[in-house]
Structures are given as structure tokens and as C-alpha cells.
Design an enzyme around this catalytic site. Sequence first.
Site, PDB file in Angstrom:
ATOM      1  N   ASP A 129     -69.553 -19.269  12.710  1.00 48.78           N
ATOM      2  CA  ASP A 129     -68.191 -19.041  12.233  1.00 48.78           C
ATOM      3  C   ASP A 129     -68.026 -19.685  10.870  1.00 48.78           C
ATOM      4  O   ASP A 129     -68.486 -20.803  10.628  1.00 48.78           O
ATOM      5  CB  ASP A 129     -67.154 -19.611  13.211  1.00 48.78           C
ATOM      6  N   THR A 136     -56.929 -16.126  16.514  1.00 44.68           N
ATOM      7  CA  THR A 136     -56.823 -16.938  17.724  1.00 44.68           C
ATOM      8  C   THR A 136     -56.179 -18.287  17.428  1.00 44.68           C
ATOM      9  O   THR A 136     -55.508 -18.865  18.289  1.00 44.68           O
ATOM     10  CB  THR A 136     -58.230 -17.159  18.331  1.00 44.68           C
ATOM     11  N   SER A 137     -56.369 -18.768  16.202  1.00 49.12           N
ATOM     12  CA  SER A 137     -55.905 -20.123  15.859  1.00 49.12           C
ATOM     13  C   SER A 137     -54.398 -20.251  15.956  1.00 49.12           C
ATOM     14  O   SER A 137     -53.884 -21.341  16.102  1.00 49.12           O
ATOM     15  CB  SER A 137     -56.348 -20.487  14.440  1.00 49.12           C
ATOM     16  N   HIS A 138     -53.692 -19.143  15.806  1.00 48.25           N
ATOM     17  CA  HIS A 138     -52.227 -19.271  15.849  1.00 48.25           C
ATOM     18  C   HIS A 138     -51.590 -18.313  16.857  1.00 48.25           C
ATOM     19  O   HIS A 138     -50.384 -18.113  16.852  1.00 48.25           O
ATOM     20  CB  HIS A 138     -51.620 -19.064  14.463  1.00 48.25           C
ATOM     21  N   HIS A 168     -47.857  -9.718  11.353  1.00 54.59           N
ATOM     22  CA  HIS A 168     -46.856  -9.622  12.414  1.00 54.59           C
ATOM     23  C   HIS A 168     -46.110 -10.952  12.412  1.00 54.59           C
ATOM     24  O   HIS A 168     -46.726 -12.013  12.326  1.00 54.59           O
ATOM     25  CB  HIS A 168     -47.589  -9.340  13.723  1.00 54.59           C
ATOM     26  N   TYR A 177     -40.502 -10.490  21.392  1.00 53.73           N
ATOM     27  CA  TYR A 177     -40.988 -11.215  22.568  1.00 53.73           C
ATOM     28  C   TYR A 177     -40.790 -12.717  22.355  1.00 53.73           C
ATOM     29  O   TYR A 177     -40.610 -13.174  21.218  1.00 53.73           O
ATOM     30  CB  TYR A 177     -42.456 -10.883  22.876  1.00 53.73           C
ATOM     31  N   THR A 197     -55.038 -11.349  25.372  1.00 58.17           N
ATOM     32  CA  THR A 197     -54.757 -10.796  26.699  1.00 58.17           C
ATOM     33  C   THR A 197     -55.981 -10.165  27.364  1.00 58.17           C
ATOM     34  O   THR A 197     -56.140 -10.242  28.572  1.00 58.17           O
ATOM     35  CB  THR A 197     -53.653  -9.721  26.563  1.00 58.17           C
ATOM     36  N   TYR A 219     -72.909  24.255  35.018  1.00 58.85           N
ATOM     37  CA  TYR A 219     -71.944  23.149  34.947  1.00 58.85           C
ATOM     38  C   TYR A 219     -72.655  21.917  35.476  1.00 58.85           C
ATOM     39  O   TYR A 219     -73.181  21.924  36.593  1.00 58.85           O
ATOM     40  CB  TYR A 219     -70.706  23.446  35.795  1.00 58.85           C
ATOM     41  N   ASP A 278     -68.620  15.644  31.828  1.00 58.76           N
ATOM     42  CA  ASP A 278     -69.068  16.873  32.473  1.00 58.76           C
ATOM     43  C   ASP A 278     -69.252  17.907  31.373  1.00 58.76           C
ATOM     44  O   ASP A 278     -68.469  17.967  30.435  1.00 58.76           O
ATOM     45  CB  ASP A 278     -68.094  17.351  33.564  1.00 58.76           C
TER      46      ASP A 278
HETATM   47  C1  LIG Z   1     -48.929 -13.896  15.024  1.00 58.43           C
HETATM   48  C2  LIG Z   1     -49.810 -13.375  16.084  1.00 58.43           C
HETATM   49  C3  LIG Z   1     -49.375 -13.367  17.383  1.00 58.43           C
HETATM   50  C4  LIG Z   1     -50.182 -12.884  18.377  1.00 58.43           C
HETATM   51  N1  LIG Z   1     -49.753 -12.940  19.655  1.00 58.43           N
HETATM   52  C5  LIG Z   1     -50.558 -12.575  20.653  1.00 58.43           C
HETATM   53  C6  LIG Z   1     -50.172 -12.748  21.977  1.00 58.43           C
HETATM   54  O1  LIG Z   1     -49.109 -13.284  22.234  1.00 58.43           O
HETATM   55  N2  LIG Z   1     -50.984 -12.304  22.951  1.00 58.43           N
HETATM   56  C7  LIG Z   1     -52.175 -11.731  22.663  1.00 58.43           C
HETATM   57  O2  LIG Z   1     -52.870 -11.336  23.586  1.00 58.43           O
HETATM   58  N3  LIG Z   1     -52.597 -11.561  21.412  1.00 58.43           N
HETATM   59  C8  LIG Z   1     -51.823 -11.981  20.395  1.00 58.43           C
HETATM   60  N4  LIG Z   1     -52.228 -11.832  19.112  1.00 58.43           N
HETATM   61  C9  LIG Z   1     -53.498 -11.159  18.828  1.00 58.43           C
HETATM   62  C10 LIG Z   1     -54.665 -12.099  19.016  1.00 58.43           C
HETATM   63  O3  LIG Z   1     -54.389 -13.328  18.454  1.00 58.43           O
HETATM   64  C11 LIG Z   1     -55.916 -11.553  18.388  1.00 58.43           C
HETATM   65  O4  LIG Z   1     -56.079 -10.219  18.706  1.00 58.43           O
HETATM   66  C12 LIG Z   1     -57.139 -12.335  18.862  1.00 58.43           C
HETATM   67  O5  LIG Z   1     -56.954 -13.704  18.674  1.00 58.43           O
HETATM   68  C13 LIG Z   1     -58.365 -11.889  18.111  1.00 58.43           C
HETATM   69  O6  LIG Z   1     -59.438 -12.693  18.486  1.00 58.43           O
HETATM   70  P1  LIG Z   1     -60.839 -12.538  17.748  1.00 58.43           P
HETATM   71  O7  LIG Z   1     -61.759 -13.515  18.375  1.00 58.43           O
HETATM   72  O8  LIG Z   1     -61.225 -11.121  17.713  1.00 58.43           O
HETATM   73  O9  LIG Z   1     -60.532 -12.879  16.222  1.00 58.43           O
HETATM   74  P2  LIG Z   1     -60.368 -14.272  15.472  1.00 58.43           P
HETATM   75  O10 LIG Z   1     -59.705 -15.278  16.290  1.00 58.43           O
HETATM   76  O11 LIG Z   1     -59.748 -13.946  14.168  1.00 58.43           O
HETATM   77  O12 LIG Z   1     -61.832 -14.709  15.277  1.00 58.43           O
HETATM   78  C14 LIG Z   1     -62.680 -14.102  14.326  1.00 58.43           C
HETATM   79  C15 LIG Z   1     -63.567 -15.178  13.784  1.00 58.43           C
HETATM   80  O13 LIG Z   1     -64.546 -14.606  12.942  1.00 58.43           O
HETATM   81  C16 LIG Z   1     -64.814 -15.543  11.929  1.00 58.43           C
HETATM   82  N5  LIG Z   1     -65.438 -14.840  10.805  1.00 58.43           N
HETATM   83  C17 LIG Z   1     -64.917 -13.809  10.115  1.00 58.43           C
HETATM   84  N6  LIG Z   1     -65.753 -13.437   9.135  1.00 58.43           N
HETATM   85  C18 LIG Z   1     -66.840 -14.240   9.229  1.00 58.43           C
HETATM   86  C19 LIG Z   1     -68.046 -14.348   8.508  1.00 58.43           C
HETATM   87  N7  LIG Z   1     -68.329 -13.535   7.470  1.00 58.43           N
HETATM   88  N8  LIG Z   1     -68.931 -15.295   8.870  1.00 58.43           N
HETATM   89  C20 LIG Z   1     -68.679 -16.127   9.907  1.00 58.43           C
HETATM   90  N9  LIG Z   1     -67.538 -16.079  10.618  1.00 58.43           N
HETATM   91  C21 LIG Z   1     -66.638 -15.142  10.287  1.00 58.43           C
HETATM   92  C22 LIG Z   1     -63.457 -16.097  11.601  1.00 58.43           C
HETATM   93  O14 LIG Z   1     -63.517 -17.324  10.954  1.00 58.43           O
HETATM   94  C23 LIG Z   1     -62.816 -16.172  12.956  1.00 58.43           C
HETATM   95  O15 LIG Z   1     -62.964 -17.431  13.551  1.00 58.43           O
HETATM   96  C24 LIG Z   1     -51.442 -12.348  18.072  1.00 58.43           C
HETATM   97  C25 LIG Z   1     -51.881 -12.346  16.773  1.00 58.43           C
HETATM   98  C26 LIG Z   1     -51.080 -12.856  15.780  1.00 58.43           C
HETATM   99  C27 LIG Z   1     -51.590 -12.862  14.407  1.00 58.43           C
END
Ligand SMILES: Cc1cc2nc3c(=O)[nH]c(=O)nc-3n(C[C@H](O)[C@H](O)[C@H](O)COP(=O)(O)OP(=O)(O)OC[C@H]3O[C@@H](n4cnc5c(N)ncnc54)[C@H](O)[C@@H]3O)c2cc1C
Length: 812
Positions: A34, A45-47, A224, A255, A355, A528, A541
Site C-alpha cells: 500500500d 476505507t480510512s473515512h 460523496h 443516511y 458492506t 440447445y 445456456d
Molecule cells: C464518505 C464515504 C462514505 C462511505 N460510507 C460507506 C458506508 O457507510 N458503508 C459502506 O459499505 N461503504 C461506504 N463507503 C464506501 C467504502 O468506503 C468503499 O467502497 C471501500 O472502503 C473501498 O475499499 P477498498 O479497499 O476498495 O478501497 P480503499 O480503502 O480506498 O483502499 C485502496 C488502497 O489502495 C491503495 N493504493 C492505491 N493505489 C496504490 C498504488 N499505486 N500502490 C500501492 N497502493 C495503492 C490506497 O492507498 C488504498 O489504501 C463510503 C465511502 C465514502 C468515501
Amino acid sequence: MVGRRTVIIGAGVVGAAIADELSALGWTDIVVVDQGDFPATGGSTSHAPGVVFQANGSKAMTDLARYTVEKFVALEHQGESCFIQVGGLEVATTPERMAEVHRRHGWLTSWGVEAEVVDADRCVELHPLLDRDRILGGLHCPTDGLAKALAAVEAQIERAKSRGVRLLPRHEVTDITVEDGKVVGVVTNHGEIPADIVVCCAGIWGPKVAALAGVYLPLTPLAHQLAWTGTVPALAGQTEEAVRPVLRHQDADLYYRDRYDQLAVGYYGHRPMPIDAHDLLPVEEAEVMPSVLEFTPEDFEPAWEETNLLLPQTAEAKIEEGINGVFSFTTDGMPLLGESKDVSGFWVAEAVWVTHSAGVGRAMAEWLANGYCESFDLHECDVNRFEDFQLVPEYVLERDCQNFVEVYDILHPLQPMDSPRAIRTSPFYLRQQELDAFFLPATGWERPHWYDANKGLLEHYQVPQPNDWAARYWSPIAGAEAQATREGVAMYDMTALKRLMVTGSGATAFLQRLTTGNIDKSIGSVTYTLLLNADGGIRSDVTIARLGKNRYQVGANGALDTDWFERFLPQDGSVAVTDITPGTCCIGLWGPKAREVLSQLTDADLTNTGLKYFRAAEINVGNVPVTAMRLSYVGELGWELYTTADLGLRLWDTIWQAGQDHGIIAAGRGAFNSLRLEKGYRSFGTDMTFEHDPYEAGVGFAVKLDKGDFIGRDALLRRKENQTRTLACLTIDNPEDVVAGKEPVFAGDRAVGYVTSAAYGYTIGKGIAYAWLPLEVASPGTEVEIGYFGKRISAVVTAEPLFDPKMTRLRG
Ligand SMILES: Cc1cc2nc3c(=O)[nH]c(=O)nc-3n(C[C@H](O)[C@H](O)[C@H](O)COP(=O)(O)OP(=O)(O)OC[C@H]3O[C@@H](n4cnc5c(N)ncnc54)[C@H](O)[C@@H]3O)c2cc1C
């Protein structure tokens, strides 16, 4: 076993889940890299507030969510569960939404998740901040709640590390090395890591990372709004992180969740704010983190006003923090999972919410380790499901933004997006417009559902009026077209169905290995048959016509079939697969008078001995060379007539002209759906999917176990002996009670199954619903009920097919 050398790019909630699940299956030679710090890497995911609602129209999405809930409830980090199971409450403030609440309750019931429709008083009991007078009721799902996303990331990564997986934070992937179409490693800012498998879990950076491997990923990062209040006086003193259910107010795109004595407010009602993945800031340059853009309070104003109305005690608080947080949207709202068809070994798990994250982790792990996923039906999620036009950035951007806008909207299953439309049109489009066709899109094709020009048929045919929901995107004309097809002759535009040409000296052996039927028959035969996954589940199919010794035309379902075929092509070049869909077209000419019409136009022998049922021949129709196949999905005498696109209009006009004396009509998909259900013909993707085997789906006749080996055969032998459910045919007496599909089926008070396809049968004079049911309630005569918008509809299991079981019409 250590598995193959695997690099997972991204330690967000998706990458962490895959590392955990894949290592649990024995793959331990895994490196998770990462670019950010761990665990708050700066990705979505961080927020994420971690709100988890399991209700979804897609069974697969609910299954993935349920797995996530169950896993996170049991998963501990620092002695605490990674899930706060406060339940979920979706409230309705309009009668339309209240009806939708019932529909969504139906989905949860169908997919086996306990939930309850509750009145306004109960809503307030569950969430006392609600204004009783503003709401009509709601949907309460007690197992929903809050995922502690970062805790879950840490717990899953720790577990993976204990099995030997390595985590490398602050390692940015700057390149992906591809040799001879295969990944061989990734390049990071700290050096190279060799790999057989690369799994892209880079979230909103997905398109940028995929591009390093030369792969285009059709997703758009969109901002968002998420805001946090200060202390809400009514909550002062709350010492637990969350006690009230997570709350959705979808009429206003909002929400909510608790955070001690504060509330988080999430909002989708603002303008779409897309951002190019390449424009996301590097970790060190981002003020907060790369996935967080500056809050735009003016966009949030309506959200806060509405919040103060719905939850009046929030008016005493203020919004204290807010972000425009970025996450991924796709053109159909579904994730992107699987191995790229362009680069071997390059896998993606993208556009996944918290989720569904653990379910996706499990699904990907099974798929990687075993070559198929047995726990979930992923056909709607496969990254290779798109047609070429769906991979054009302009299309992707427009659709993704629209999906953001519609994320909480009430959408009818047939409701199309307004734009872009008319992307693909058949050669008959002009004529169809002249006949005032009502079009709906099908994989981009404009396809007539009925023709207003046929209005006059209503003087001859009775068509009962269905309920309001079923009457949307419907016209009584469709019912008249169905009846006219059974009595006369009709032309159906079948161009939208996928057509592949499989050729070459190895074609026969190739198709024998991929399909369940025996296709090595005489030239002119049509079969078929089914494509199976290795676990015996139905992949598709298909109808295969042998047009030459080494030339087969395959009527298929979609892009996943092309992808599947291409994956098994022999290395020696002895087989070629060509998608001929765009360059060809098809008219289904069906009805008892079809022979009278066609025989005027050709010298070919169209008699029962000349061109038998399920036989194909190259014939001329007027001036047009045509491949004629004697088949019919509507259960009537007739032919599918294929020609090249340049000759399509001519073919249409020729048949139309010749048909005038026979009362020919053009008929649409509405009639077609009704007629095919009267005949009991299954539709892949709706009636049967990856999770069903041929025997339970009622297509066991298409399996020839004695023909030799084929993909899925071994598994099928095991599954054949263990049937517990079946796709049953239900009929409904009350003509108003037309259902739509996905509704729960009850035996007494017990939900026992769910509806797949449904329509009114205009010939048989009853409603039809196909449904998955346990064998013990699937015998003809068994009375059941279908849950439809909160009411119960009486239905009875009925022997099928409902129309012409002796096939006299088709063979006539
Ligand atoms: C404001 C907000 C509210 C949300 N609320 C909800 C909710 O209530 N419920 C829900 O289910 N979902 C929610 N979501 C959606 C959810 O947060 C995301 O869909 C989910 O966290 C995505 O996870 P991920 O692991 O795919 O991506 P990420 O958490 O973004 O992880 C991707 C990782 O890839 C790494 N990366 C990227 N490029 C590179 C690279 N070149 N080299 C190395 N590492 C790299 C990044 O650093 C990052 O850590 C929300 C999103 C937002 C923004």
C-alpha cells in the site's frame, strides 16, 4: 501449499479481506502493498462511516453483505467485535417509498435475511430522534449495523500475517510488468516484487493502477458528502459509540449513524462530483488524505435542512466537520471482480463497499484458489461482463454519475436510464420507429417492447389490466401482440441476442469440452446446451447450430460467454471465436401462418421433412441470403432468420411485404416474455444462474453425461443425487396480480423461495411466475403465496409447460 506468488495492491477493507481469506485457503506467498501508512492508508476505507444495510435487489449483493456481517460480528480487534449490530432502519416519508419499503422487505425475505416492515410508532421507538409526524413507517433489519472498517482491516491483516502474508506499507506500485500477456511482477518505489498473480484492490485508484498493466477499468471515483454534527443535546451523555439503528431517509438521499453523542450525516442528493483517478493527490500532498476532498457546505445545505425536519432535535446542534469523500461508482452499480480478459494473472476487486467487502474477500479467494467461486453467484459482478461500447470513457462517466444520482431512487426493474440511448440499433430500427415502437434498451440495443401501430388489435383481443407497478413499461398492446402471434404470424427483432461464430479444425472438440450436450451431429443440426462452471453451476445456456464441418454459430447470452470461450481456446490456433453480433441481425418469424409467409419468398423446402424442428439451413429469402433455424422461443411454428446487417432492412421489408395478406404484425419483447413463460423456457441470469445446476433448473435434458468429459461433469454427477430445490411454475388466477420477479414465496407463514421471472399468460388466461422452491412444496397442486408489496397473492404450483406440452405447434 503456499499457492501462487501473489501481490495484493491496496490494504483497504477489500485487500485486507482477500489477504485473510486467501491465506486461510492455504495461499501464503502473498505480499500486500500500500502506498499509504497502515491502517489509515488514505483510501476510502480510512473515512468510511461503515454503515451496513443488507437489503439489495441483487441476491448476490445481499449474500455478500450477509457474509460480511457474520464475519465482522465474530471478528475481534483488541478484544472488541468489528461490528456494532444496532440494526438498520429505512424510513418512508411518502406513500411511494412506503410501497418501496415493502418491496425491499420482499427482497430480504427472498434472500433469507430476517426483517420487518414497521409502523411509524415503532420507527420512533427504534430511533427516538425521528419526528413521528413526518414518517409513514419503515423497514427494520435487526442484523444490519456498523462495520468498524479500520478495525476489520487490522484484524484481517493480522490474521493473514500470522499465516505468513507480508504487508508493505508506504510502497507505491509504479508499474506492473507484463510479459507475453501475463503479469510477472510489480514495480514499487522500493523495488520489484515478482508475482504470478496481481490483485488490484486499489479502490478509487483502480483505473490508474489497472492502466499500469494496460487494462481499462470502467469505474469513476465520485465525491460523496459526509458530515458530523457536534454534540446533539438530546444525546448528551451517550457513552456507547452507537445505540440507535443506522438510519436511511432515502426520499431525501440521506443516511445517519450514531457516534457517541453526535451523528454522522451522509448525503447523495448533491450534484455528481466525479474525479479522474489520475488526478488524486499523492499521500504526502493531500491535506487530509487523498480520498478526501474539501467539504463544499453549499452542497450540503438541503441535507441539513431536511435533517432538522426529520430529526428535529438536531436543530440544536451544528455541523462541525464534513468531507467530500471519494469512492467508486460503476455503470450498473455492481462491483468489478475477476481476472482481466486482456492480461492473464491480473485480477481486480474494485468498486466494493465496506458492506460487501468480506464477502468479496471470500469470493475472490475461492475463485483464485479453485478457479471458481462456489459460495456466491458472481455473474453480475464479473469484470468481463461489458460490451465494447460500455468501455468507452464517455459512456462510463455518464452512467457512473447517473448511478450516483439514482443510488437511493425507486427504480422499476424495466426503467431505463434516459441517457445515453440509441447506442446500438438494429437494421430494422427505422421501420420500428415508423410503427411507433416503444423501445427499452437491452445491452445498449434499442429493442421494441410493443408497437403502438398495433393498437387496433385491441378490438379483437381481451387484455386484462395488471396492478399499477406491473402496468409500468407495459401496454395492453403487448398482450394483444402475444395473442396475435399465437393465431397468426409476427416478426420479432432478435438482434440483441449475442451471436458467436466458432470455427476451425478444433472447433468440434472445443465445443464438446465446453458444453453439456453432444454438438458433434450432422451439418444443419441445432443443439440447445449449457456451459457449466467446474462446480456444475450453470454459466450460460446456448444454442449451437452446426453450419459446416468446422463452423458453428452459437446463440449466447452475453460478453461473459465470449470471455469464457476465449479462455479455453487451444494454443495451437485450431479454433477461432468471433463475435458476429454487431455485423448480423435476426428476425424471429413465428406463428401458425409463418410457413405461409416464408414459403412465398424462397424455393427452400420448408416442410417438416425438408427443414425439421431444431434444424438449420442456408436459404434465400427474396434477395437476401439467410441462415434459417427452425426454432422458437415463443413456442410457435417458425424460424430465426439471420443475415448480415447490411441486408437486414431488406429482409425486414421483404417479409413485411409478403406478410401483408396474412395479417403479419411486428411484435415486441412484452409479448415475447409472456409467450416464453407459457412455454416454460428458462432465461439465464434470471431463472437460473451460476448457483443452480441443470437438474434443479429443469434443463437436465440438455446434459448428455454419456458423451464423454466436459467442464463441470464430475461435479454434476455429485449434484444430481442431492436435489433439494427446483425451479417451479406457479400460476395466479387473479389477472391483476402480475408480479415482477424477486418476490418471496410463502408456504403458510414460512418464506420458502423466491420468484425469478413473471408475466401474464395471455393464451392460458392466468398469471405465471417461475420460482425457486424446496422440493417438498414444489409438487403440482401445492398452494403457496407470493409476497407482493406487503400483500399476499395466492398462487398454485402447476405442471409445466402451461402451453402446448405435446409441442404440436412447434413441430406443426
Ligand atoms: C464518505 C464515504 C462514505 C462511505 N460510507 C460507506 C458506508 O457507510 N458503508 C459502506 O459499505 N461503504 C461506504 N463507503 C464506501 C467504502 O468506503 C468503499 O467502497 C471501500 O472502503 C473501498 O475499499 P477498498 O479497499 O476498495 O478501497 P480503499 O480503502 O480506498 O483502499 C485502496 C488502497 O489502495 C491503495 N493504493 C492505491 N493505489 C496504490 C498504488 N499505486 N500502490 C500501492 N497502493 C495503492 C490506497 O492507498 C488504498 O489504501 C463510503 C465511502 C465514502 C468515501
